[in-house]
Design a protein around this motif. Sequence first.
Motif: not given
Length: 165
Positions: A10-15
């Motif tokens: 999720i953090p990678v996708t958000v970034l």
Amino acid sequence: MAELARPSRIPVTVLAVLAAVLAVGVVWAYLKDRDAQARADDREAALRAAGNHAVSLLSLNYKTIDADMRRILATSTGGARSAYEANAGRLKETTVANKVIQHGVLRASGMVSQAETAAQVLVVADVDIRWDGSKTPAQERFYRWAMDVTKVGGVWLVSKAVQVE
């Protein structure tokens, strides 16, 4: 052995989404600035074209009348050009016969309206007129025009010039 926790994606996708949004924003701002600069450049070119045309109309010399007429024609198009071509012979004859020397000066110009390929400009110019070999004192005259300018082949040219009071 204990199983290691896998990091969430999720953090990678958000970034990645944030980076894409930021990139789109930068490109949009660049294109908007470029369009604004192009409009400003067109505005200045239209004002300059009208001002140069006014000075050309007022700067006549019996010794250089052919070049002066070419300069007027080079800064005009459409109806304005046709009118100048129709009156060129009479203007040349009068200028040479009276040994006229005129020097025009642009005083001001301002944009009334502008579209992509057409604009209307108000122009203020003055001229000093003298007659070579004459004892008649030089005269100063003041001119005001409403000029329509048209973009033809990427160049702004005067298509109509009407004197205003």
